[in-house]
Design a protein around this motif. Structure first.
Motif, PDB file in Angstrom:
ATOM      1  N   MET A 235     -31.008  -7.409  -0.268  1.00 49.53           N
ATOM      2  CA  MET A 235     -30.826  -9.150  -0.648  1.00 49.53           C
ATOM      3  C   MET A 235     -29.933 -10.089  -1.642  1.00 49.53           C
ATOM      4  O   MET A 235     -29.301 -10.730  -2.301  1.00 49.53           O
ATOM      5  CB  MET A 235     -32.398 -10.400  -1.147  1.00 49.53           C
ATOM      6  CG  MET A 235     -32.386 -11.509  -0.662  1.00 49.53           C
ATOM      7  SD  MET A 235     -34.286 -12.301  -0.614  1.00 49.53           S
ATOM      8  CE  MET A 235     -34.211 -12.343   0.783  1.00 49.53           C
ATOM      9  N   ASN A 236     -30.370  -8.943  -2.351  1.00 45.27           N
ATOM     10  CA  ASN A 236     -28.849  -8.581  -3.751  1.00 45.27           C
ATOM     11  C   ASN A 236     -27.588  -8.330  -2.556  1.00 45.27           C
ATOM     12  O   ASN A 236     -26.823  -9.748  -3.783  1.00 45.27           O
ATOM     13  CB  ASN A 236     -29.024  -7.483  -5.001  1.00 45.27           C
ATOM     14  CG  ASN A 236     -29.762  -8.902  -6.170  1.00 45.27           C
ATOM     15  OD1 ASN A 236     -29.575  -9.863  -6.590  1.00 45.27           O
ATOM     16  ND2 ASN A 236     -29.555  -7.587  -7.071  1.00 45.27           N
TER      17      ASN A 236
ATOM     18  N   ALA B 293     -24.850 -11.516  -3.474  1.00 46.44           N
ATOM     19  CA  ALA B 293     -23.439 -11.433  -4.137  1.00 46.44           C
ATOM     20  C   ALA B 293     -22.245 -11.449  -2.811  1.00 46.44           C
ATOM     21  O   ALA B 293     -21.199 -11.794  -3.718  1.00 46.44           O
ATOM     22  CB  ALA B 293     -23.656 -10.192  -4.718  1.00 46.44           C
ATOM     23  N   GLU B 294     -22.653 -11.535  -1.819  1.00 45.34           N
ATOM     24  CA  GLU B 294     -21.313 -11.883  -0.565  1.00 45.34           C
ATOM     25  C   GLU B 294     -21.434 -13.706  -0.764  1.00 45.34           C
ATOM     26  O   GLU B 294     -20.273 -13.915  -0.703  1.00 45.34           O
ATOM     27  CB  GLU B 294     -21.939 -11.427   0.597  1.00 45.34           C
ATOM     28  CG  GLU B 294     -21.845 -10.079   1.165  1.00 45.34           C
ATOM     29  CD  GLU B 294     -22.156  -9.607   2.385  1.00 45.34           C
ATOM     30  OE1 GLU B 294     -22.315  -8.468   2.520  1.00 45.34           O
ATOM     31  OE2 GLU B 294     -23.276 -10.290   2.835  1.00 45.34           O
ATOM     32  N   LYS B 295     -22.665 -14.529  -0.975  1.00 44.10           N
ATOM     33  CA  LYS B 295     -22.833 -15.589  -1.498  1.00 44.10           C
ATOM     34  C   LYS B 295     -21.950 -15.868  -2.930  1.00 44.10           C
ATOM     35  O   LYS B 295     -20.499 -16.927  -2.537  1.00 44.10           O
ATOM     36  CB  LYS B 295     -23.771 -16.171  -0.886  1.00 44.10           C
ATOM     37  CG  LYS B 295     -24.959 -16.112   0.172  1.00 44.10           C
ATOM     38  CD  LYS B 295     -25.594 -16.806  -0.274  1.00 44.10           C
ATOM     39  CE  LYS B 295     -26.882 -16.453   1.255  1.00 44.10           C
ATOM     40  NZ  LYS B 295     -28.034 -16.149   0.960  1.00 44.10           N
ATOM     41  N   TYR B 296     -21.797 -15.561  -3.467  1.00 44.79           N
ATOM     42  CA  TYR B 296     -21.155 -15.475  -4.746  1.00 44.79           C
ATOM     43  C   TYR B 296     -19.541 -15.506  -4.625  1.00 44.79           C
ATOM     44  O   TYR B 296     -18.855 -16.623  -4.760  1.00 44.79           O
ATOM     45  CB  TYR B 296     -21.680 -14.809  -5.979  1.00 44.79           C
ATOM     46  CG  TYR B 296     -22.617 -14.857  -6.298  1.00 44.79           C
ATOM     47  CD1 TYR B 296     -23.205 -16.508  -6.968  1.00 44.79           C
ATOM     48  CD2 TYR B 296     -23.909 -14.634  -6.496  1.00 44.79           C
ATOM     49  CE1 TYR B 296     -24.494 -16.278  -8.129  1.00 44.79           C
ATOM     50  CE2 TYR B 296     -25.570 -14.474  -6.546  1.00 44.79           C
ATOM     51  CZ  TYR B 296     -25.267 -15.685  -7.644  1.00 44.79           C
ATOM     52  OH  TYR B 296     -26.739 -15.735  -7.934  1.00 44.79           O
ATOM     53  N   THR B 297     -19.013 -14.813  -3.573  1.00 42.20           N
ATOM     54  CA  THR B 297     -17.918 -13.987  -3.334  1.00 42.20           C
ATOM     55  C   THR B 297     -17.729 -14.880  -2.298  1.00 42.20           C
ATOM     56  O   THR B 297     -16.278 -15.173  -2.750  1.00 42.20           O
ATOM     57  CB  THR B 297     -17.842 -12.544  -2.767  1.00 42.20           C
ATOM     58  OG1 THR B 297     -18.688 -11.516  -3.401  1.00 42.20           O
ATOM     59  CG2 THR B 297     -16.361 -12.206  -3.315  1.00 42.20           C
ATOM     60  N   GLY B 298     -18.381 -15.548  -1.602  1.00 38.54           N
ATOM     61  CA  GLY B 298     -18.185 -16.045  -0.822  1.00 38.54           C
ATOM     62  C   GLY B 298     -17.501 -17.558  -1.319  1.00 38.54           C
ATOM     63  O   GLY B 298     -16.393 -18.692  -1.326  1.00 38.54           O
ATOM     64  N   MET B 299     -17.934 -18.124  -1.968  1.00 35.20           N
ATOM     65  CA  MET B 299     -17.432 -19.176  -3.135  1.00 35.20           C
ATOM     66  C   MET B 299     -16.345 -19.433  -4.397  1.00 35.20           C
ATOM     67  O   MET B 299     -15.425 -20.418  -4.004  1.00 35.20           O
ATOM     68  CB  MET B 299     -18.946 -19.548  -3.564  1.00 35.20           C
ATOM     69  CG  MET B 299     -19.714 -20.489  -3.035  1.00 35.20           C
ATOM     70  SD  MET B 299     -21.679 -20.795  -4.065  1.00 35.20           S
ATOM     71  CE  MET B 299     -22.359 -18.937  -4.217  1.00 35.20           C
ATOM     72  N   LEU B 300     -16.527 -17.999  -4.243  1.00 38.99           N
ATOM     73  CA  LEU B 300     -15.268 -17.522  -5.264  1.00 38.99           C
ATOM     74  C   LEU B 300     -13.847 -17.806  -4.786  1.00 38.99           C
ATOM     75  O   LEU B 300     -13.176 -18.131  -5.288  1.00 38.99           O
ATOM     76  CB  LEU B 300     -15.375 -16.813  -6.077  1.00 38.99           C
ATOM     77  CG  LEU B 300     -16.625 -16.665  -7.318  1.00 38.99           C
ATOM     78  CD1 LEU B 300     -16.833 -14.836  -7.906  1.00 38.99           C
ATOM     79  CD2 LEU B 300     -16.179 -17.570  -8.345  1.00 38.99           C
ATOM     80  N   GLU B 301     -14.066 -17.186  -3.723  1.00 38.02           N
ATOM     81  CA  GLU B 301     -12.631 -17.178  -2.451  1.00 38.02           C
ATOM     82  C   GLU B 301     -12.980 -18.461  -2.466  1.00 38.02           C
ATOM     83  O   GLU B 301     -11.431 -18.739  -2.351  1.00 38.02           O
ATOM     84  CB  GLU B 301     -13.284 -15.928  -1.617  1.00 38.02           C
ATOM     85  CG  GLU B 301     -11.491 -15.928  -0.985  1.00 38.02           C
ATOM     86  CD  GLU B 301     -12.037 -14.218   0.105  1.00 38.02           C
ATOM     87  OE1 GLU B 301     -12.479 -15.418   1.116  1.00 38.02           O
ATOM     88  OE2 GLU B 301     -11.609 -13.935  -0.502  1.00 38.02           O
TER      89      GLU B 301
ATOM     90  N   ALA C 233     -23.521  -7.779   9.445  1.00 34.83           N
ATOM     91  CA  ALA C 233     -24.186  -8.726   8.582  1.00 34.83           C
ATOM     92  C   ALA C 233     -25.486  -8.269   7.894  1.00 34.83           C
ATOM     93  O   ALA C 233     -26.547  -8.351   8.795  1.00 34.83           O
ATOM     94  CB  ALA C 233     -23.545  -9.622   8.728  1.00 34.83           C
ATOM     95  N   TRP C 234     -25.894  -9.160   6.858  1.00 38.48           N
ATOM     96  CA  TRP C 234     -26.611  -9.164   6.388  1.00 38.48           C
ATOM     97  C   TRP C 234     -27.349  -9.974   6.430  1.00 38.48           C
ATOM     98  O   TRP C 234     -26.448 -11.295   6.637  1.00 38.48           O
ATOM     99  CB  TRP C 234     -26.908  -9.366   5.063  1.00 38.48           C
ATOM    100  CG  TRP C 234     -27.022  -7.631   3.700  1.00 38.48           C
ATOM    101  CD1 TRP C 234     -26.050  -7.958   3.523  1.00 38.48           C
ATOM    102  CD2 TRP C 234     -27.117  -6.866   4.201  1.00 38.48           C
ATOM    103  NE1 TRP C 234     -25.351  -6.856   2.886  1.00 38.48           N
ATOM    104  CE2 TRP C 234     -26.844  -5.346   3.413  1.00 38.48           C
ATOM    105  CE3 TRP C 234     -28.543  -6.256   4.664  1.00 38.48           C
ATOM    106  CZ2 TRP C 234     -27.529  -4.273   3.254  1.00 38.48           C
ATOM    107  CZ3 TRP C 234     -29.051  -4.955   4.497  1.00 38.48           C
ATOM    108  CH2 TRP C 234     -27.967  -3.719   3.296  1.00 38.48           C
TER     109      TRP C 234
END
Ligand code: 5AD
Ligand code: SF4
Length: 426
Positions: A1-2, A6-14, A137-138
């Protein structure tokens, strides 16, 4: 889940225009996505934060963020406020989607921003996400936990259990399939209680049937199933649905009935073994994996022998093994009969010996067989080798003349170790 978060943070940052830095020294923004399940992980975070003080002095424009479930523990946030004033923003687990606005607030105000909700909010949908793997994918289907195992911090930091709407999950699965994903892993602290908080009457096995109809998704995995809630309908769904992988992650935690009771797990050794027998009888070739903990307060040698006995009888394909770690705020942390460190380590070692032998034995059984493997592409360490996983989640390294990345192909298994298999394409 972590990892999914992390993939969500990276997606937003991108989407905000950030690009990955070559290393920490060259970064203008650093985010720590923390975990608080065991103490070791927490200590590491503070080590990393301390080491960044100098860099922040050299580069005052550097932004440092700390997110993840550790930030749901009030005393941790206090520690950051007092001892790590160079941290610019703190985000709770329900504030993930607020990262962009929190960065904006920090840039427009000269003070650290702490954004942590301590009660359950709505589930944000449709967040951008940058996947680590092209073909798998998770997919988080629920958040939080209601089980309150007596050693565990998760219900205290992640709040009460809540499920995502079926339509949102199906939309995400369809989107992933269009984006080339072949395999999804459904995530939840206890997937067996999926749907309980929804108005629509639906349970986890029905979710599996619905997801099986999504074109393009070829494999469905899930974790974690709590043994106390495992249902016949789930086992039946696993045996009926071709897309659902033959792999069950069923955390044992301990083999002694006394310890299980004190852990608040709501099953006995015998009941656990019955579930294993039933699942194996309905799903031929099933791989079983587990989580096991040693050194829970009051665990005697006799109690530990019961854990070893289950590990020997079940012969897990793989076990994630842990040394009990005191988590402030949980009932087990208050007990005075904590097990000495040496004793915990000795039990841990003895458990590993039993488990490593079982993992190797299970993997050896694959030699000579032909398996369907989702080719995940070239191995990171050797470009002549492809790597992928069997339906039962075994890692397979194999040579292939053709480029079959992203396809499920036949591989004959030629060799096996405790952690992975080797093979050649058929
Ligand atoms: N100490 C050690 N291991 C723990 N786990 C959860 N809480 C603790 C703790 N306090 C382990 C359990 C769980 C896995 C995710 O982490 O085995 O299943
Ligand atoms: Fe922790 Fe138990 Fe919930 Fe798993 S089921 S997250 S071990 S409280």
């Amino acid at each position: 889940m972590n990892e999914n978060e992390a993939e969500k943070y990276t997606g937003m940052l991108e989407m905000m225009g950030f690009v990955p830095a070559v290393d920490m020294e060259n970064a203008d923004f650093i985010l720590f996505n923390t975990c608080c399940v065991r103490e070791n992980a927490e200590l590491k975070v503070f080590g990393h934060l301390g080491a960044l003080k100098g860099l922040k002095r050299e580069k005052p424009w550097l932004l440092i963020a700390v997110a993840g479930c550790m930030m749901q523990e009030p005393h941790m946030v206090e520690d950051i406020k007092k001892k790590h004033k160079h941290v610019d923003l703190v985000l709770g687990t329900q504030n993930i989607h607020e990262l962009p606005q929190t960065i904006y607030e920090r840039l427009t105000r000269e003070k650290s921003i702490i954004n942590v909700y301590d009660t359950e909010r709505y589930i944000p949908e449709g967040m951008p996400l940058k996947r680590e793997h092209p073909y798998k994918a998770w997919l988080s289907i629920m958040y939080g936990c209601n089980n309150f195992c007596s050693y565990c911090i998760v219900p205290h930091v992640r709040g009460r259990e809540r499920s995502r709407e079926l339509s949102d999950i199906l939309d995400e699965a369809r989107y992933l399939a269009e984006d080339g994903v072949k395999e999804i892993t459904l995530l939840g602290q206890n997937v067996n209680s999926y749907g309980k908080t929804l108005e629509e009457k639906i349970d986890f096995s029905e979710l599996l049937y619905a997801l099986s109809k999504v074109d393009g998704i070829q494999r469905i995995r899930f974790m974690t199933s709590h043994p106390k809630d495992i249902s016949n309908s789930l086992i039946m769904a696993m045996s009926e649905l071709d897309k659902v992988c033959k792999h069950l992650h069923l955390p044992l935690q301990a083999g002694s009935d006394k310890v299980l009771k004190e852990m608040n797990r709501h099953y006995t050794k015998q009941r656990y073994l019955e579930i294993v027998d039933f699942a194996r009888s309905k799903i031929p070739g099933l791989a079983l994996t587990t989580d096991i903990m040693v050194g829970f307060p009051g665990e005697t040698e006799q109690d530990f022998a019961e854990t070893l006995d289950v590990a020997k009888r079940v012969e897990y394909d793989l076990a994630y093994t842990f040394i009990y770690s005191i988590r402030k705020g949980t009932p087990a942390a208050e007990r005075e009969d904590q097990i000495p460190e040496e004793e915990k380590k000795s039990r841990f070692q003895r458990l590993l010996e039993v488990q490593d032998a079982a993992s190797l034995k299970k993997n050896m059984e694959y030699i000579g067989k032909t398996e369907f493997v989702l080719n995940e592409g070239k191995s990171k360490t050797n470009s002549d080798i492809n790597t992928g996983r069997t339906d039962t989640n075994k890692i397979v390294n194999f040579k292939s003349k053709e480029d079959t990345a992203g396809q499920i192909i036949k591989v004959r298994i030629t060799d096996a170790g405790a952690w992975s298999l080797e093979g050649e394409t058929v």
